[in-house]
Design a protein around this motif. Structure first.
Motif, short mmCIF file in Angstrom:
data_model
loop_
_atom_site.label_atom_id
_atom_site.label_comp_id
_atom_site.label_asym_id
_atom_site.label_seq_id
_atom_site.Cartn_x
_atom_site.Cartn_y
_atom_site.Cartn_z
N HIS A 165 31.95 -5.95 18.37
CA HIS A 165 31.68 -4.63 17.81
C HIS A 165 30.27 -4.60 17.21
O HIS A 165 29.90 -5.50 16.47
N SER A 180 24.75 2.63 18.64
CA SER A 180 25.90 2.19 17.84
C SER A 180 26.55 3.41 17.19
O SER A 180 25.88 4.41 16.98
N CYS A 217 29.43 0.82 18.85
CA CYS A 217 29.85 0.52 20.21
C CYS A 217 30.49 -0.85 20.24
O CYS A 217 30.40 -1.60 19.28
N GLU A 249 30.23 -4.17 22.62
CA GLU A 249 29.47 -4.79 23.71
C GLU A 249 30.30 -5.89 24.35
O GLU A 249 31.17 -6.48 23.73
N LYS A 300 34.65 3.18 26.26
CA LYS A 300 33.61 2.56 27.06
C LYS A 300 33.17 1.25 26.43
O LYS A 300 33.44 0.99 25.25
N VAL A 336 29.62 -1.40 26.41
CA VAL A 336 28.21 -1.51 26.76
C VAL A 336 27.83 -2.98 26.92
O VAL A 336 28.53 -3.88 26.45
N GLU A 386 26.49 0.44 30.71
CA GLU A 386 27.79 0.82 30.18
C GLU A 386 28.79 0.98 31.33
O GLU A 386 28.40 1.14 32.50
N LYS A 420 32.72 3.03 31.68
CA LYS A 420 33.74 3.85 31.02
C LYS A 420 35.13 3.40 31.46
O LYS A 420 35.29 2.87 32.57
#
Length: 177
Positions: A80, A88, A90, A92, A126, A128, A171, A173
Protein backbone atom coordinates in the motif's frame (compact mmCIF):
# COMPACT_ATOMS: atom_id res chain seq x y z
CA UNK A 1 -1.40 -18.30 4.50
CA UNK A 2 0.62 -19.22 1.43
CA UNK A 3 -0.08 -18.60 -2.24
CA UNK A 4 1.07 -21.42 -4.50
CA UNK A 5 1.71 -21.53 -8.22
CA UNK A 6 2.94 -24.48 -10.25
CA UNK A 7 6.57 -23.77 -9.29
CA UNK A 8 6.50 -21.26 -6.45
CA UNK A 9 5.25 -20.53 -2.95
CA UNK A 10 4.63 -16.94 -1.84
CA UNK A 11 4.78 -16.90 1.96
CA UNK A 12 5.71 -15.06 5.12
CA UNK A 13 9.44 -14.44 5.59
CA UNK A 14 11.58 -16.85 7.63
CA UNK A 15 14.91 -16.41 9.41
CA UNK A 16 16.64 -18.55 6.76
CA UNK A 17 15.60 -15.96 4.12
CA UNK A 18 17.69 -13.24 5.77
CA UNK A 19 21.14 -14.13 4.45
CA UNK A 20 20.13 -14.69 0.82
CA UNK A 21 18.16 -11.42 0.89
CA UNK A 22 21.17 -9.58 2.35
CA UNK A 23 23.25 -10.99 -0.50
CA UNK A 24 20.65 -9.76 -3.02
CA UNK A 25 20.84 -6.25 -1.55
CA UNK A 26 24.62 -6.23 -1.92
CA UNK A 27 24.53 -7.46 -5.54
CA UNK A 28 25.08 -4.43 -7.83
CA UNK A 29 23.26 -6.20 -10.69
CA UNK A 30 20.15 -6.88 -8.58
CA UNK A 31 20.19 -3.30 -7.27
CA UNK A 32 21.17 -1.49 -10.48
CA UNK A 33 17.76 0.21 -10.85
CA UNK A 34 17.73 1.40 -7.24
CA UNK A 35 19.62 4.45 -5.95
CA UNK A 36 21.84 2.36 -3.65
CA UNK A 37 22.71 -1.18 -2.70
CA UNK A 38 21.33 -2.25 0.67
CA UNK A 39 23.72 -3.01 3.48
CA UNK A 40 22.97 -5.78 5.97
CA UNK A 41 21.20 -3.43 8.41
CA UNK A 42 18.99 -1.97 5.66
CA UNK A 43 18.08 -5.43 4.37
CA UNK A 44 17.16 -6.66 7.85
CA UNK A 45 15.06 -3.53 8.43
CA UNK A 46 13.24 -4.14 5.12
CA UNK A 47 12.52 -7.75 6.14
CA UNK A 48 11.26 -6.65 9.58
CA UNK A 49 8.98 -4.05 7.99
CA UNK A 50 7.45 -6.33 5.36
CA UNK A 51 7.10 -9.21 7.84
CA UNK A 52 5.22 -6.92 10.22
CA UNK A 53 2.93 -5.67 7.45
CA UNK A 54 2.07 -9.25 6.44
CA UNK A 55 1.39 -10.15 10.09
CA UNK A 56 -0.91 -7.13 10.49
CA UNK A 57 -2.89 -7.22 7.25
CA UNK A 58 -2.32 -10.71 5.88
CA UNK A 59 -0.61 -9.59 2.66
CA UNK A 60 2.40 -7.62 1.46
CA UNK A 61 5.76 -8.29 -0.14
CA UNK A 62 5.88 -12.06 0.32
CA UNK A 63 9.05 -14.14 0.31
CA UNK A 64 9.15 -16.43 -2.72
CA UNK A 65 10.52 -19.95 -2.63
CA UNK A 66 10.91 -22.64 -5.24
CA UNK A 67 8.51 -25.51 -4.55
CA UNK A 68 10.98 -28.09 -5.81
CA UNK A 69 13.82 -27.13 -3.46
CA UNK A 70 12.40 -24.80 -0.78
CA UNK A 71 15.04 -22.25 -1.81
CA UNK A 72 14.35 -18.53 -1.23
CA UNK A 73 14.61 -16.66 -4.54
CA UNK A 74 13.39 -13.14 -3.68
CA UNK A 75 10.12 -11.38 -3.02
CA UNK A 76 6.94 -10.56 -4.91
CA UNK A 77 3.80 -8.97 -3.64
CA UNK A 78 1.60 -6.03 -2.90
CA UNK A 79 2.30 -2.86 -0.97
CA UNK A 80 0.00 0.00 0.00
CA UNK A 81 1.28 3.45 -0.99
CA UNK A 82 -0.94 5.85 0.99
CA UNK A 83 0.61 9.22 0.17
CA UNK A 84 4.07 9.16 -1.39
CA UNK A 85 3.03 9.73 -5.02
CA UNK A 86 0.67 12.00 -6.91
CA UNK A 87 -1.27 8.85 -7.86
CA UNK A 88 -1.55 7.73 -4.21
CA UNK A 89 -3.37 6.22 -2.44
CA UNK A 90 -2.81 3.00 -4.33
CA UNK A 91 -1.62 -0.56 -4.00
CA UNK A 92 1.50 -1.40 -5.96
CA UNK A 93 2.78 -4.76 -7.09
CA UNK A 94 6.52 -5.25 -6.89
CA UNK A 95 9.23 -7.87 -7.17
CA UNK A 96 12.94 -8.44 -6.70
CA UNK A 97 14.62 -11.75 -7.42
CA UNK A 98 18.17 -12.99 -6.94
CA UNK A 99 20.12 -12.91 -10.19
CA UNK A 100 20.36 -16.71 -10.48
CA UNK A 101 16.57 -16.79 -10.91
CA UNK A 102 16.15 -14.16 -13.63
CA UNK A 103 14.74 -14.93 -17.07
CA UNK A 104 12.98 -18.11 -15.99
CA UNK A 105 9.46 -16.68 -15.73
CA UNK A 106 9.44 -16.67 -11.92
CA UNK A 107 8.68 -12.94 -11.52
CA UNK A 108 5.82 -13.18 -13.99
CA UNK A 109 4.41 -16.35 -12.41
CA UNK A 110 4.53 -14.94 -8.89
CA UNK A 111 3.19 -11.53 -9.96
CA UNK A 112 0.21 -13.18 -11.68
CA UNK A 113 -0.56 -14.99 -8.42
CA UNK A 114 -0.27 -11.74 -6.44
CA UNK A 115 -2.63 -10.00 -8.88
CA UNK A 116 -5.13 -12.82 -8.55
CA UNK A 117 -4.99 -12.36 -4.76
CA UNK A 118 -5.38 -8.57 -5.15
CA UNK A 119 -8.47 -8.88 -7.32
CA UNK A 120 -10.20 -12.01 -6.01
CA UNK A 121 -9.40 -11.88 -2.29
CA UNK A 122 -8.81 -8.17 -1.59
CA UNK A 123 -11.31 -7.06 -4.24
CA UNK A 124 -9.07 -4.15 -5.25
CA UNK A 125 -10.29 -1.97 -8.09
CA UNK A 126 -6.81 -1.64 -9.59
CA UNK A 127 -3.13 -2.30 -8.93
CA UNK A 128 -0.22 -0.15 -10.09
CA UNK A 129 3.44 -0.85 -10.75
CA UNK A 130 6.29 1.54 -11.32
CA UNK A 131 9.98 1.42 -11.98
CA UNK A 132 12.79 3.54 -13.30
CA UNK A 133 12.32 4.09 -17.02
CA UNK A 134 15.72 2.45 -17.56
CA UNK A 135 14.47 -0.81 -16.01
CA UNK A 136 13.22 -2.52 -19.16
CA UNK A 137 13.28 -6.05 -17.61
CA UNK A 138 10.79 -5.01 -14.92
CA UNK A 139 8.71 -3.11 -17.44
CA UNK A 140 8.56 -6.28 -19.55
CA UNK A 141 7.14 -8.21 -16.56
CA UNK A 142 4.48 -5.50 -16.13
CA UNK A 143 3.46 -5.99 -19.74
CA UNK A 144 3.48 -9.80 -19.47
CA UNK A 145 1.05 -9.70 -16.55
CA UNK A 146 -1.38 -7.53 -18.50
CA UNK A 147 -0.56 -4.09 -17.14
CA UNK A 148 -0.72 -0.99 -19.32
CA UNK A 149 1.50 2.07 -19.21
CA UNK A 150 -0.46 5.10 -18.07
CA UNK A 151 2.18 7.72 -17.28
CA UNK A 152 5.76 8.72 -16.59
CA UNK A 153 6.72 10.65 -13.47
CA UNK A 154 9.70 11.89 -11.51
CA UNK A 155 10.21 9.84 -8.37
CA UNK A 156 9.74 12.24 -5.42
CA UNK A 157 12.59 10.73 -3.38
CA UNK A 158 15.23 11.12 -6.10
CA UNK A 159 16.96 14.41 -6.90
CA UNK A 160 16.47 16.14 -10.22
CA UNK A 161 18.87 14.88 -12.91
CA UNK A 162 19.37 11.56 -11.10
CA UNK A 163 19.61 8.87 -13.81
CA UNK A 164 16.84 6.83 -12.11
CA UNK A 165 14.48 9.74 -11.39
CA UNK A 166 12.20 9.27 -14.41
CA UNK A 167 9.80 6.39 -13.73
CA UNK A 168 7.11 4.62 -15.73
CA UNK A 169 3.71 3.96 -14.19
CA UNK A 170 1.62 0.94 -15.16
CA UNK A 171 -1.77 -0.18 -13.95
CA UNK A 172 -4.23 -3.03 -14.31
CA UNK A 173 -7.91 -2.88 -13.41
CA UNK A 174 -9.82 -5.67 -11.72
CA UNK A 175 -11.36 -7.74 -14.53
CA UNK A 176 -14.11 -8.90 -12.15
CA UNK A 177 -15.55 -5.40 -11.69
Amino acid sequence: MNIETSRLILRQWRVQDHQPFIEMGLDPQVMRYFPNNLNETQSLKFIATVTSIIQQQGWGFWAVELKATGQFIGFVGLHHQPSQFEFSPCVEIGWRLARAFWQQGYATEAAQAALKYAFETLQLEKVVAFTAKLNSPSEAVMQKIGMHKVDEFNHPKLPMQHPLQLHVLYEIKNPHR
